[in-house]
Design a protein around this motif. Structure first.
Motif, PDB file in Angstrom:
ATOM      1  N   ARG A 159      50.617  43.920  36.122  1.00 33.75           N
ATOM      2  CA  ARG A 159      51.707  43.465  36.994  1.00 33.75           C
ATOM      3  C   ARG A 159      51.171  42.982  38.338  1.00 33.75           C
ATOM      4  O   ARG A 159      51.655  41.979  38.876  1.00 33.75           O
ATOM      5  CB  ARG A 159      52.715  44.586  37.203  1.00 33.75           C
ATOM      6  N   ILE A 160      50.191  43.682  38.870  1.00 29.55           N
ATOM      7  CA  ILE A 160      49.588  43.263  40.140  1.00 29.55           C
ATOM      8  C   ILE A 160      48.908  41.904  39.969  1.00 29.55           C
ATOM      9  O   ILE A 160      49.098  40.991  40.786  1.00 29.55           O
ATOM     10  CB  ILE A 160      48.572  44.311  40.640  1.00 29.55           C
ATOM     11  N   LYS A 161      48.124  41.773  38.895  1.00 31.91           N
ATOM     12  CA  LYS A 161      47.434  40.504  38.647  1.00 31.91           C
ATOM     13  C   LYS A 161      48.432  39.369  38.443  1.00 31.91           C
ATOM     14  O   LYS A 161      48.207  38.241  38.880  1.00 31.91           O
ATOM     15  CB  LYS A 161      46.528  40.617  37.429  1.00 31.91           C
ATOM     16  N   ASN A 162      49.541  39.654  37.776  1.00 31.60           N
ATOM     17  CA  ASN A 162      50.548  38.626  37.527  1.00 31.60           C
ATOM     18  C   ASN A 162      51.202  38.188  38.842  1.00 31.60           C
ATOM     19  O   ASN A 162      51.483  37.004  39.024  1.00 31.60           O
ATOM     20  CB  ASN A 162      51.608  39.141  36.560  1.00 31.60           C
ATOM     21  N   SER A 163      51.424  39.123  39.746  1.00 32.66           N
ATOM     22  CA  SER A 163      52.084  38.779  41.003  1.00 32.66           C
ATOM     23  C   SER A 163      51.206  37.904  41.898  1.00 32.66           C
ATOM     24  O   SER A 163      51.727  37.111  42.678  1.00 32.66           O
ATOM     25  CB  SER A 163      52.495  40.041  41.758  1.00 32.66           C
ATOM     26  N   ILE A 164      49.887  38.052  41.777  1.00 32.12           N
ATOM     27  CA  ILE A 164      49.007  37.198  42.593  1.00 32.12           C
ATOM     28  C   ILE A 164      48.452  36.017  41.801  1.00 32.12           C
ATOM     29  O   ILE A 164      47.630  35.273  42.303  1.00 32.12           O
ATOM     30  CB  ILE A 164      47.869  38.019  43.229  1.00 32.12           C
ATOM     31  N   GLY A 165      48.906  35.879  40.558  1.00 30.97           N
ATOM     32  CA  GLY A 165      48.551  34.696  39.781  1.00 30.97           C
ATOM     33  C   GLY A 165      47.219  34.751  39.068  1.00 30.97           C
ATOM     34  O   GLY A 165      46.689  33.718  38.685  1.00 30.97           O
ATOM     35  N   GLN A 166      46.667  35.925  38.875  1.00 30.19           N
ATOM     36  CA  GLN A 166      45.369  36.034  38.214  1.00 30.19           C
ATOM     37  C   GLN A 166      45.469  36.392  36.738  1.00 30.19           C
ATOM     38  O   GLN A 166      44.464  36.383  36.030  1.00 30.19           O
ATOM     39  CB  GLN A 166      44.507  37.086  38.910  1.00 30.19           C
ATOM     40  N   SER A 223      45.968  35.759  33.059  1.00 30.32           N
ATOM     41  CA  SER A 223      45.915  34.547  32.241  1.00 30.32           C
ATOM     42  C   SER A 223      46.979  34.543  31.152  1.00 30.32           C
ATOM     43  O   SER A 223      47.432  33.486  30.732  1.00 30.32           O
ATOM     44  CB  SER A 223      44.527  34.404  31.613  1.00 30.32           C
ATOM     45  N   ASN A 224      47.377  35.727  30.679  1.00 26.48           N
ATOM     46  CA  ASN A 224      48.352  35.807  29.601  1.00 26.48           C
ATOM     47  C   ASN A 224      49.473  36.778  29.977  1.00 26.48           C
ATOM     48  O   ASN A 224      49.339  37.980  29.791  1.00 26.48           O
ATOM     49  CB  ASN A 224      47.652  36.275  28.312  1.00 26.48           C
ATOM     50  N   PRO A 225      50.596  36.281  30.486  1.00 22.02           N
ATOM     51  CA  PRO A 225      51.676  37.169  30.915  1.00 22.02           C
ATOM     52  C   PRO A 225      52.360  37.915  29.761  1.00 22.02           C
ATOM     53  O   PRO A 225      53.057  38.886  29.989  1.00 22.02           O
ATOM     54  CB  PRO A 225      52.652  36.256  31.636  1.00 22.02           C
ATOM     55  N   ILE A 226      52.122  37.488  28.534  1.00 20.67           N
ATOM     56  CA  ILE A 226      52.668  38.180  27.374  1.00 20.67           C
ATOM     57  C   ILE A 226      52.058  39.575  27.251  1.00 20.67           C
ATOM     58  O   ILE A 226      52.632  40.477  26.648  1.00 20.67           O
ATOM     59  CB  ILE A 226      52.405  37.364  26.085  1.00 20.67           C
ATOM     60  N   GLU A 227      50.912  39.775  27.870  1.00 23.32           N
ATOM     61  CA  GLU A 227      50.229  41.073  27.853  1.00 23.32           C
ATOM     62  C   GLU A 227      51.118  42.169  28.445  1.00 23.32           C
ATOM     63  O   GLU A 227      51.103  43.311  27.968  1.00 23.32           O
ATOM     64  CB  GLU A 227      48.935  40.956  28.656  1.00 23.32           C
ATOM     65  N   ILE A 228      51.917  41.828  29.462  1.00 26.14           N
ATOM     66  CA  ILE A 228      52.816  42.803  30.081  1.00 26.14           C
ATOM     67  C   ILE A 228      53.838  43.286  29.063  1.00 26.14           C
ATOM     68  O   ILE A 228      54.088  44.493  28.939  1.00 26.14           O
ATOM     69  CB  ILE A 228      53.502  42.192  31.322  1.00 26.14           C
ATOM     70  N   ARG A 229      54.411  42.380  28.325  1.00 17.67           N
ATOM     71  CA  ARG A 229      55.397  42.745  27.305  1.00 17.67           C
ATOM     72  C   ARG A 229      54.774  43.621  26.228  1.00 17.67           C
ATOM     73  O   ARG A 229      55.368  44.623  25.815  1.00 17.67           O
ATOM     74  CB  ARG A 229      55.993  41.487  26.675  1.00 17.67           C
ATOM     75  N   ASP A 230      53.577  43.279  25.781  1.00 16.66           N
ATOM     76  CA  ASP A 230      52.905  44.064  24.748  1.00 16.66           C
ATOM     77  C   ASP A 230      52.591  45.478  25.231  1.00 16.66           C
ATOM     78  O   ASP A 230      52.728  46.443  24.470  1.00 16.66           O
ATOM     79  CB  ASP A 230      51.625  43.365  24.298  1.00 16.66           C
ATOM     80  N   LEU A 231      52.176  45.612  26.478  1.00 14.80           N
ATOM     81  CA  LEU A 231      51.887  46.934  27.030  1.00 14.80           C
ATOM     82  C   LEU A 231      53.155  47.781  27.124  1.00 14.80           C
ATOM     83  O   LEU A 231      53.141  48.967  26.787  1.00 14.80           O
ATOM     84  CB  LEU A 231      51.239  46.808  28.410  1.00 14.80           C
ATOM     85  N   LEU A 266      49.216  48.583  32.551  1.00 16.12           N
ATOM     86  CA  LEU A 266      50.438  47.838  32.855  1.00 16.12           C
ATOM     87  C   LEU A 266      50.561  47.594  34.355  1.00 16.12           C
ATOM     88  O   LEU A 266      50.898  46.488  34.784  1.00 16.12           O
ATOM     89  CB  LEU A 266      51.662  48.594  32.330  1.00 16.12           C
ATOM     90  N   PHE A 267      50.256  48.605  35.149  1.00 15.93           N
ATOM     91  CA  PHE A 267      50.295  48.458  36.599  1.00 15.93           C
ATOM     92  C   PHE A 267      49.334  47.366  37.055  1.00 15.93           C
ATOM     93  O   PHE A 267      49.696  46.491  37.854  1.00 15.93           O
ATOM     94  CB  PHE A 267      49.958  49.791  37.270  1.00 15.93           C
ATOM     95  N   GLN A 268      48.105  47.414  36.550  1.00 13.72           N
ATOM     96  CA  GLN A 268      47.105  46.405  36.918  1.00 13.72           C
ATOM     97  C   GLN A 268      47.540  45.002  36.484  1.00 13.72           C
ATOM     98  O   GLN A 268      47.344  44.025  37.213  1.00 13.72           O
ATOM     99  CB  GLN A 268      45.744  46.753  36.307  1.00 13.72           C
ATOM    100  N   THR A 301      49.145  57.379  29.501  1.00 17.00           N
ATOM    101  CA  THR A 301      48.663  57.286  30.877  1.00 17.00           C
ATOM    102  C   THR A 301      47.747  56.076  31.046  1.00 17.00           C
ATOM    103  O   THR A 301      47.877  55.317  32.015  1.00 17.00           O
ATOM    104  CB  THR A 301      47.908  58.573  31.266  1.00 17.00           C
ATOM    105  N   THR A 302      46.855  55.895  30.099  1.00 14.69           N
ATOM    106  CA  THR A 302      45.940  54.757  30.148  1.00 14.69           C
ATOM    107  C   THR A 302      46.695  53.430  30.095  1.00 14.69           C
ATOM    108  O   THR A 302      46.425  52.511  30.888  1.00 14.69           O
ATOM    109  CB  THR A 302      44.948  54.821  28.970  1.00 14.69           C
ATOM    110  N   LEU A 303      47.657  53.346  29.189  1.00  8.60           N
ATOM    111  CA  LEU A 303      48.425  52.111  29.072  1.00  8.60           C
ATOM    112  C   LEU A 303      49.292  51.866  30.300  1.00  8.60           C
ATOM    113  O   LEU A 303      49.480  50.716  30.701  1.00  8.60           O
ATOM    114  CB  LEU A 303      49.292  52.141  27.806  1.00  8.60           C
ATOM    115  N   SER A 304      49.804  52.922  30.911  1.00  9.37           N
ATOM    116  CA  SER A 304      50.596  52.765  32.134  1.00  9.37           C
ATOM    117  C   SER A 304      49.743  52.204  33.268  1.00  9.37           C
ATOM    118  O   SER A 304      50.202  51.357  34.035  1.00  9.37           O
ATOM    119  CB  SER A 304      51.206  54.098  32.548  1.00  9.37           C
ATOM    120  N   GLU A 305      48.517  52.673  33.358  1.00 10.92           N
ATOM    121  CA  GLU A 305      47.600  52.142  34.376  1.00 10.92           C
ATOM    122  C   GLU A 305      47.283  50.678  34.104  1.00 10.92           C
ATOM    123  O   GLU A 305      47.239  49.856  35.033  1.00 10.92           O
ATOM    124  CB  GLU A 305      46.324  52.960  34.415  1.00 10.92           C
TER     125      GLU A 305
END
Length: 63
Positions: free
Chosen positions: A29-36, A38-46, A25-27, A19-23
């Motif tokens: 993805r939101i940050k990635n969509s607005i360009g904030q 810094s490391n998009p590889i974090e999404i893959r790791d999550l 991941l959601f955050q 549950t914690t990791l899903s939250e």
């Protein structure tokens, strides 16, 4: 997160962690969509960490 670290946790702890990791991941993805993000590889790791936790839960329930 390594699978060795995950397999020793109980099912309830794994569900809380998922549950914690899903939250997170959601955050991310939101940050990635607005360009904030810094490391998009974090999404893959999550996503991979969540998959490892799901695998551990299935293995524990099947016993």
């Amino acid at each position: 997160m390594k699978f060795v670290e995950i397999k020793d946790l109980s099912v309830t702890e794994l569900k809380k962690k998922r549950t914690t990791l899903s939250e997170e991941l959601f955050q991310a993805r939101i940050k990635n969509s607005i360009g904030q993000l810094s490391n998009p590889i974090e999404i893959r790791d999550l996503r991979r960490s969540i998959a490892k936790i799901n695998t551990a839960i299935v293995k524990k329930v099947a016993r």
